[in-house]
Design an enzyme around this catalytic site. Structure first.
Site, PDB file in Angstrom:
ATOM      1  N   HIS A   1     -35.575  -6.018  58.954  1.00  0.00           N
ATOM      2  CA  HIS A   1     -34.503  -6.988  58.706  1.00  0.00           C
ATOM      3  C   HIS A   1     -33.736  -7.284  60.006  1.00  0.00           C
ATOM      4  O   HIS A   1     -32.543  -6.958  60.141  1.00  0.00           O
ATOM      5  CB  HIS A   1     -33.554  -6.406  57.647  1.00  0.00           C
ATOM      6  CG  HIS A   1     -32.704  -7.403  56.922  1.00  0.00           C
ATOM      7  ND1 HIS A   1     -31.963  -8.366  57.571  1.00  0.00           N
ATOM      8  CD2 HIS A   1     -32.484  -7.603  55.605  1.00  0.00           C
ATOM      9  CE1 HIS A   1     -31.310  -9.085  56.674  1.00  0.00           C
ATOM     10  NE2 HIS A   1     -31.618  -8.642  55.473  1.00  0.00           N
TER      11      HIS A   1
ATOM     12  N   GLU B   1     -37.329 -11.916  59.658  1.00  0.00           N
ATOM     13  CA  GLU B   1     -37.779 -10.595  59.213  1.00  0.00           C
ATOM     14  C   GLU B   1     -39.265 -10.563  58.875  1.00  0.00           C
ATOM     15  O   GLU B   1     -39.650 -11.038  57.799  1.00  0.00           O
ATOM     16  CB  GLU B   1     -36.976 -10.191  57.970  1.00  0.00           C
ATOM     17  CG  GLU B   1     -35.481 -10.310  58.125  1.00  0.00           C
ATOM     18  CD  GLU B   1     -34.783 -10.418  56.768  1.00  0.00           C
ATOM     19  OE1 GLU B   1     -35.076  -9.626  55.865  1.00  0.00           O
ATOM     20  OE2 GLU B   1     -33.957 -11.333  56.614  1.00  0.00           O
TER      21      GLU B   1
END
Ligand code: TA6
Length: 296
Positions: free
Chosen positions: A169, A271
């Site tokens: 992330h 991500e």
């Protein structure tokens, strides 16, 4: 690499503490003037600098309390669940668990690596017991002349197949979200998370990259192995390479929507992930997903 009696500022590894005495590892690669900081809580990379310039955004709202809340910014690891798609806590327990430091090493090519571990045997770790599988996860963070690599390896230690979703992330720092242009998603369909994961057709390729001009929360399908972001104000190019095991890639910025972090203007999340095609690992086998980040 620096000799063993090099000054502390050039030693490759230093274990120290951050806010609220949270343990962290600082790792340096002096030949390329890179440094990375990884907290054991979440095995969270919170900073990656080249010649002193940080490429990750970190929220000012972090309370630095290792109590079920992920560090916001840097690279939270989403594992074994991306987002709310499953029975576990949002984005899985990896980012809210304490990881062990398994190893720190100078590799043959002069690159430096730190290896963090989390497994189902660690009964005391937050959330791990909520997942009914026997697993061993290793997260390797490497600095080399090419840049920063993060690699997640998940071994199935049980008798039945394991299925999971995962993501790195990344919260990349930008001078301002609308100074950024993202390249690589041209020709990719995406799931629009703001419209109940509705599948959207690929957008027109303007040749000048994708501009985020509104709240954006997307999962791109069959995302290419190489993505890039250009910041018009800093003239920085950030390159992301990902393994084919991470077939998806997201794009997220809340653009000031209700509940957005006050620092939302200064990050773009890209991500590498496996979400729409979850990883399946047979007993005794290991799944590996990795990304390599570089800046110019
Ligand atoms: O990957 C983007 C996303 O899934 C967004 O939908 C947004 O919710 C974000 O992650 C942050 O999630 P968090 O649980 O850290 O607030």
């Amino acid at each position: 690499m620096p000799p063993i009696d090099a000054p502390p500022s050039e030693q490759p590894f230093e274990i120290t503490v951050g806010p609220n005495d949270m343990p962290k590892l600082n790792m340096r690669h002096p030949p390329s003037a890179q440094e990375v900081c990884v907290f054991t809580y979440g095995a969270a990379v919170t900073s990656w600098t080249t010649r002193g310039e940080d490429h990750f955004w970190l929220s000012d709202t972090n309370k630095w309390e290792p109590k079920g809340k992920a560090i916001r910014g840097g690279i939270p690891i989403c594992f074994p669940q991306f987002g709310p798609y499953g029975d576990l806590v949002q984005h899985g327990f990896a980012r809210v668990s304490e990881w062990d430091i398994n190893n720190c090493m100078v590799n043959e090519d002069g690159s430096v690596s730190a290896v963090f571990g989390l497994s189902s045997e660690m009964k005391d770790r937050e959330g791990v017991q909520a997942w009914p599988y026997q697993f061993e996860a290793e997260y390797t963070v490497t600095l080399s002349y090419v840049g920063l690599e993060t690699k997640l390896a998940v071994t199935n230690k049980g008798q039945e197949p394991i299925k999971f979703t995962a993501a790195f992330h990344n919260y990349f720092k930008v001078t301002k979200v609308d100074n950024a242009r993202v390249f690589g998603y041209e020709g990719c369909k995406f799931l629009n998370r703001l419209e109940g994961d509705k599948e959207m057709p690929a957008e027109e390729d303007t040749g000048s990259g994708l501009l985020i001009a509104q709240e954006t929360d997307r999962i791109y399908l069959n995302a290419p192995e190489e993505l890039a972001m250009f910041d018009f104000a800093s003239l920085k190019v950030l390159k992301i390479k990902k393994t084919p095991t991470l077939g998806d890639a997201t794009l997220w910025n809340p653009f000031g929507a209700e509940g957005a972090d006050p620092g939302w203007e200064n990050f773009v999340c890209i991500e590498p992930a496996c979400i729409t095609n979850p990883a399946t690992v047979q007993p005794g086998e290991t799944w590996v997903g990795a990304q390599l980040l570089g800046v110019e």
